[in-house]
Design a protein around this motif. Structure first.
Motif, PDB file in Angstrom:
ATOM      1  N   LYS A  29      -0.809  -9.257   6.827  1.00 22.91           N
ATOM      2  CA  LYS A  29       0.236 -10.171   6.353  1.00 22.91           C
ATOM      3  C   LYS A  29      -0.364 -11.440   5.761  1.00 22.91           C
ATOM      4  CE  LYS A  29       4.131  -9.147   9.452  1.00 22.91           C
ATOM      5  NZ  LYS A  29       4.974  -9.733  10.524  1.00 22.91           N
ATOM      6  N   PRO A  86      -0.715  -9.795   1.425  1.00 26.44           N
ATOM      7  CA  PRO A  86       0.731  -9.559   1.484  1.00 26.44           C
ATOM      8  C   PRO A  86       1.176  -8.388   0.623  1.00 26.44           C
ATOM      9  CG  PRO A  86       0.210 -11.613   0.333  1.00 26.44           C
ATOM     10  CD  PRO A  86      -1.039 -11.165   0.992  1.00 26.44           C
ATOM     11  N   ASP A  87       0.425  -8.085  -0.427  1.00 24.25           N
ATOM     12  CA  ASP A  87       0.774  -6.936  -1.262  1.00 24.25           C
ATOM     13  C   ASP A  87       0.652  -5.634  -0.483  1.00 24.25           C
ATOM     14  OD1 ASP A  87      -2.024  -7.534  -1.198  1.00 24.25           O
ATOM     15  OD2 ASP A  87      -2.353  -6.171  -2.882  1.00 24.25           O
ATOM     16  N   TRP A 126       0.765  -5.446   2.797  1.00 22.13           N
ATOM     17  CA  TRP A 126       1.760  -5.476   3.863  1.00 22.13           C
ATOM     18  C   TRP A 126       3.123  -5.029   3.345  1.00 22.13           C
ATOM     19  CZ3 TRP A 126       2.939  -4.897   8.561  1.00 22.13           C
ATOM     20  CH2 TRP A 126       4.212  -5.251   9.024  1.00 22.13           C
ATOM     21  N   ASP A 127       3.517  -5.479   2.170  1.00 17.96           N
ATOM     22  CA  ASP A 127       4.807  -5.095   1.616  1.00 17.96           C
ATOM     23  C   ASP A 127       4.893  -3.583   1.426  1.00 17.96           C
ATOM     24  OD1 ASP A 127       5.631  -7.719   1.578  1.00 17.96           O
ATOM     25  OD2 ASP A 127       5.205  -8.034  -0.560  1.00 17.96           O
ATOM     26  N   THR A 128       3.802  -2.998   0.926  1.00 14.42           N
ATOM     27  CA  THR A 128       3.774  -1.547   0.726  1.00 14.42           C
ATOM     28  C   THR A 128       3.847  -0.811   2.058  1.00 14.42           C
ATOM     29  OG1 THR A 128       2.468  -1.791  -1.295  1.00 14.42           O
ATOM     30  CG2 THR A 128       2.450   0.370  -0.241  1.00 14.42           C
ATOM     31  N   GLU A 175       7.342  -1.206   3.666  1.00 14.98           N
ATOM     32  CA  GLU A 175       8.320  -0.366   2.984  1.00 14.98           C
ATOM     33  C   GLU A 175       8.209   1.084   3.435  1.00 14.98           C
ATOM     34  OE1 GLU A 175       9.489   1.006  -1.595  1.00 14.98           O
ATOM     35  OE2 GLU A 175       8.063  -0.629  -1.243  1.00 14.98           O
ATOM     36  N   ARG A 183      10.140  -6.298  11.120  1.00 16.19           N
ATOM     37  CA  ARG A 183       9.745  -6.679   9.767  1.00 16.19           C
ATOM     38  C   ARG A 183      10.073  -8.141   9.520  1.00 16.19           C
ATOM     39  NH1 ARG A 183       6.875  -2.969  10.157  1.00 16.19           N
ATOM     40  NH2 ARG A 183       7.567  -0.843   9.799  1.00 16.19           N
TER      41      ARG A 183
END
Length: 246
Positions: free
Chosen positions: A222, A226-227, A229-231, A234, A245
């Motif tokens: 995180k 962050p890229d 983490w977002d993937t 999701e 989340r």
């Protein structure tokens, strides 16, 4: 190392500097795996395919501008000299798709790869298109040439070949393998410069250790990527795992 395979994974580097190889690929477990026949490395000197006595491989860019461009006839002849045998032809360039662990796994599960190491301002676009070269970048930065990038990509693939790593679980818990960055690592002594190993890692409770490591992976990913983490978030949300989340 495992028994010598009948069809070793094979890497071919087309380069103006064959003396740059094997470089790091000749050291440690990667070099040992080559000596054991798990994989093979071949270099092709692009300059050998020049058609004049000066061994010229480059010329000025069409339309003007700084630097020089690798000539299409020379590059094409060098590529022609290599047997593909089902291997992808890769051109290393900052404008390529980022190299990911998923792509590394795909490459390591195939017969090998052929990598064209660029120099100067780059390679004539006509060769890239005619040969349907896969353009790959190892990061958002510029190197003097593709040799270092080629060695990094080849090493990433070779270490995943069966028999190269000592423990199979060693690769499973590394950064990117689960979609998260790796958790912090510690070893003896128990205390060093007033910094102690976290108590949970010395508890012997494997469940708590696994939970702590996973929480640290989430925390680090995180904060730093962050890229990623977002993937990851999701994907986990789609799987309905119930993790909290942000």
């Amino acid at each position: 190392m495992s028994e010598k395979p009948s069809n070793p994974w094979r890497a071919t580097a087309l380069t103006l500097f064959p003396d740059a190889f094997p470089g790091v690929l000749g050291a440690s477990i990667i070099g040992g795996a080559e000596k054991s026949g798990i994989w093979q490395l071949e270099t092709v000197d692009i300059r050998n395919f020049s058609t004049n006595r000066h061994r010229t491989v480059d010329d000025t860019p069409a339309g003007g501008g700084p630097g020089m461009v690798l000539k299409p006839d020379v590059a094409d002849a060098a590529i022609d000299s290599v047997a593909r045998n089902g291997r992808p032809l890769i051109y290393l360039t900052p404008r390529g798709k980022p190299l990911t662990q998923d792509r590394v796994r795909q490459l390591s599960s195939g017969p090998g790869l052929i990598v064209f190491c660029g120099r100067f301002e780059g390679l004539d676009q006509r060769v890239i298109e005619a040969r349907q070269m896969e353009e790959i970048s190892i990061g958002d930065f510029i190197l003097a040439g593709g040799e270092v990038a080629a060695q990094a990509m080849i090493e990433a693939c070779v270490r995943l070949l069966p028999g190269v790593l000592g423990a199979s679980e060693s690769a499973d818990e590394e950064s990117f393998e689960t979609g998260l960055l790796e958790y912090p690592l510690y070893t003896k002594p128990r205390k060093w410069k007033d910094r102690a190993i976290p108590d949970v890692l010395l508890s012997g409770d494997h469940g708590k250790i696994a939970q702590w490591r996973h929480e640290k992976q989430i925390e680090i990913t995180k904060a730093r990527r962050p890229d990623l983490w977002d993937t990851y978030a999701e994907g986990e949300a789609k799987n309905g795992d119930g993790h909290e989340r942000d």
